[in-house]
Scaffold this motif. Structure first.
Motif, PDB file in Angstrom:
ATOM      1  N   ASP A 139      -5.306  -0.931  -5.075  1.00 41.23           N
ATOM      2  CA  ASP A 139      -4.667  -1.879  -3.952  1.00 41.23           C
ATOM      3  C   ASP A 139      -5.442  -3.126  -3.195  1.00 41.23           C
ATOM      4  O   ASP A 139      -6.795  -2.954  -3.390  1.00 41.23           O
ATOM      5  CB  ASP A 139      -5.157  -0.469  -3.435  1.00 41.23           C
ATOM      6  N   GLU A 140      -5.273  -4.184  -3.362  1.00 40.40           N
ATOM      7  CA  GLU A 140      -6.312  -5.082  -3.247  1.00 40.40           C
ATOM      8  C   GLU A 140      -7.426  -4.695  -3.532  1.00 40.40           C
ATOM      9  O   GLU A 140      -8.693  -5.236  -3.081  1.00 40.40           O
ATOM     10  CB  GLU A 140      -6.602  -5.273  -1.374  1.00 40.40           C
ATOM     11  N   THR A 179       0.635  -0.742   0.167  1.00 43.78           N
ATOM     12  CA  THR A 179       0.125  -0.098  -0.108  1.00 43.78           C
ATOM     13  C   THR A 179       0.969   1.098  -0.184  1.00 43.78           C
ATOM     14  O   THR A 179       1.142   2.127  -0.470  1.00 43.78           O
ATOM     15  CB  THR A 179      -0.830  -0.140   1.255  1.00 43.78           C
TER      16      THR A 179
HETATM   17 MG   LIG Z   1      -2.096  -2.991   1.610  1.00 39.86          MG
END
Ligand SMILES: [Mg+2]
Ligand SMILES: Nc1ncnc2c1ncn2[C@@H]1O[C@H](COP(=O)(O)OP(=O)(O)O)[C@@H](O)[C@H]1O
Lengths: 294, 229
Positions: free
Chosen positions: B163-164, B43
């Motif tokens: 992000d994810e 992140t």
């Molecule tokens: Mg993360």
């Protein structure tokens, strides 16, 4: 592009305002009340001022002469002063007759006539404008052969004093209310900012400029300010219209005439609009700076 | 397109670096997976590239411009050239899918005709035709993420940072989303995805950058890099 943006801002402001309509309404009312009080007192002040002008310009300066004064020389000197409309000599004999007439019985004072007349000779002097009266009176008083002058000084000073007090009291009350109103607008905008926090964050990711994010909140505060001002101006305008019509129709006293000069009224109402805008704007700028992190 | 030169990021001074001495070069048109255990710095790396965070040391270049030296208009330009996709979708619940996607065009002042034309087209492209008037809560997780992706691509960005993006959906849906990213990448858009969906990463044969404790421990090109752009 600018038009699209302004439309967008306006839409956002309307959405926020309808979400917080009660707080927004209270803020607008507060602005309306403070402006109505200020505007009301301003109108009262200009009217009092005009009434005073009317009184003063109708006031005669009465110049009491010493025994054996150079009457024709004095008359010339008085008439040469700037702002004199006319100057009439009234000898003590005529003065006594007038006095008697004013008491309703000319015979009453008959025995005071001639040698025993206690009245001095006088000039009755008219000034062009009420404001000149105190100044002219002061100048005439210095002339040789002048015993004293009188022009109703106490009355003028009392009215001036009262209206000055009223003016400052109204300014203070309005200022206090205005501070409260600005605070309330700030609270409203703060609530809007908090409600839209998530949206603001997303808009930042999407590349919204700072002003793109800020302007709707500013517009929201300004709208509150304008709404309050509009309410105040309409209420005040209607009330003043009634008052002016009433006075024009049947004024109880000659000097009580309403101010109807469009220039003066436009200045007052325009000033109120500016103040209302400033209150709405200040309140939102305050909250935007404190609570809106862009 | 993106260059990192010995970039480190320390959040708390004296604390451990979240990113440590990373060198990285990304070409326009690449498809990259950032993998690694939780806390590895994925992140943080995404946020450094999106310029949400500034590096503690080192230099990050985006299109040969030092991102730390941006003036406000350059920062805006940077944000407008990227599309962000989040694990939690970050759709506005009070707005319809159409409005959520339109917001990306509104904030850059695009004219209404353009918005009216582009939004339905991009929704169709991500497989959400007919869902314009739905609210996020009326959609499945996968559909919500498709709306998030639509919002990210509606401005035809140079770069997608995700992000994810499949963290909140089941594996079947995740596979569909990855195919969507692949389709977007085929149009020339650079795609960087942080994920720990290992099985998907293995199968897709893309460039994989593995992070651990803030360091790059592996950088392998497993598949064919589309050099068309
Ligand atoms: Mg993360
Ligand atoms: N805002 C922050 N403040 C302090 N520490 C942070 C912050 N964000 C991340 N970290 C720390 O940095 C390290 C890397 O975190 P992160 O980049 O989120 O890793 P990942 O996304 O791979 O799970 C972790 O040790 C985490 O605790």
């Amino acid at each position: 592009m600018l038009i699209n943006y302004l439309k967008y801002c306006y839409r956002q402001a309307v959405i926020s305002l309808s979400r917080n309509r009660w707080l927004a309404l209270v803020s607008a009312s507060m602005i309306a009340v403070s402006l109505a009080i200020l505007g009301g007192f301003l109108l009262a002040a200009v009217n009092a001022n005009q009434a005073m002008q009317n009184i003063q310009s109708n006031l005669e300066i009465v110049v009491f002469l010493e025994e054996g004064a150079e009457i024709s020389t004095l008359e010339r000197k008085i008439e040469q002063l700037e702002g004199i409309v006319h100057c009439t000599f009234v000898d003590k004999h005529t003065g006594l007759q007038e006095f008697g007439r004013s008491l309703g019985d000319e015979a009453l004072l008959a025995e005071l006539a001639g040698e025993h007349n206690p009245l001095p000779d006088i000039f009755r002097v008219r000034a062009r404008e009420g404001e000149l009266v105190p100044l002219l009176a002061g100048q005439i008083e210095q002339f040789p052969g002048v015993e004293a002058v009188d022009y109703g000084r106490e009355l003028v000073q009392t009215i001036t004093g009262i209206s000055r007090w009223l003016y400052w009291i109204s300014v203070c009350i309005s200022a206090l209310l205005a501070v409260g109103a600005i605070f309330l607008v700030g609270t409203t905008i703060r609530l809007s900012v908090v409600i839209r926090q998530e949206e603001i964050g997303i808009m930042k990711y999407l590349g919204a400029s700072d002003w793109f994010i800020r302007l709707p909140f500013l517009l929201e505060g300004l709208t509150i300010g304008w709404t309050g001002t509009l309410a105040a101006v309409v209420a005040l305008g209607l009330a003043y219209y009634q008052f002016a019509a009433l006075l024009l129709e049947k004024s109880p006293l000659f000097f009580l005439q309403p101010v109807t000069s469009p220039g003066m009224l436009a200045a007052i109402f325009g000033g109120l609009l500016l103040l209302g805008t400033a209150m709405g704007g200040l309140g939102s700028v305050f909250s935007i700076r404190r609570f809106l992190r862009v | 397109m993106i260059d990192l030169f010995s970039v480190s990021k320390v959040y708390k001074s004296g604390g451990p670096p979240a990113i440590s001495c990373v060198n990285l070069h990304v070409e326009q048109g690449e498809f990259i997976f950032l993998v690694g255990p939780s806390g590895a710095g994925k992140t943080t790396l995404i946020k450094l590239i999106s310029r949400e965070e500034l590096p503690t040391s080192g230099r990050i270049l985006f299109l040969n411009n030092d991102t730390a030296a941006y003036k406000p208009p350059e920062l805006l330009r940077h944000r407008r050239l990227m599309g962000m996709v989040f694990q939690d979708f970050r759709l506005l619940k009070s707005k319809t899918i159409y409005e959520n996607v339109a917001l990306a065009l509104e904030v850059t002042g695009r004219p209404p005709q353009e918005i009216k034309a582009k939004v339905p087209a991009v929704l169709a492209r991500v497989g959400l035709a007919g869902k314009e008037e739905a609210f996020p809560s009326e959609l499945s997780g996968g559909e919500q993420q498709r709306a998030g992706i639509a919002r990210a691509i509606v401005r035809d960005p140079l770069l997608i940072l995700a992000d994810e993006p499949t963290g909140n959906v089941d594996p079947e849906t995740a596979r569909g989303l990855m195919e969507l990213f692949e389709e977007i990448n085929r149009g020339g858009t650079t795609v960087i995805i942080a994920t720990h969906a290992w099985d998907l990463v293995e199968r897709m044969k893309k460039r994989v950058i593995a992070l651990d404790k803030g360091r790059i421990i592996k950088d392998e090109r497993q598949g064919s890099f589309n050099h068309a752009h």
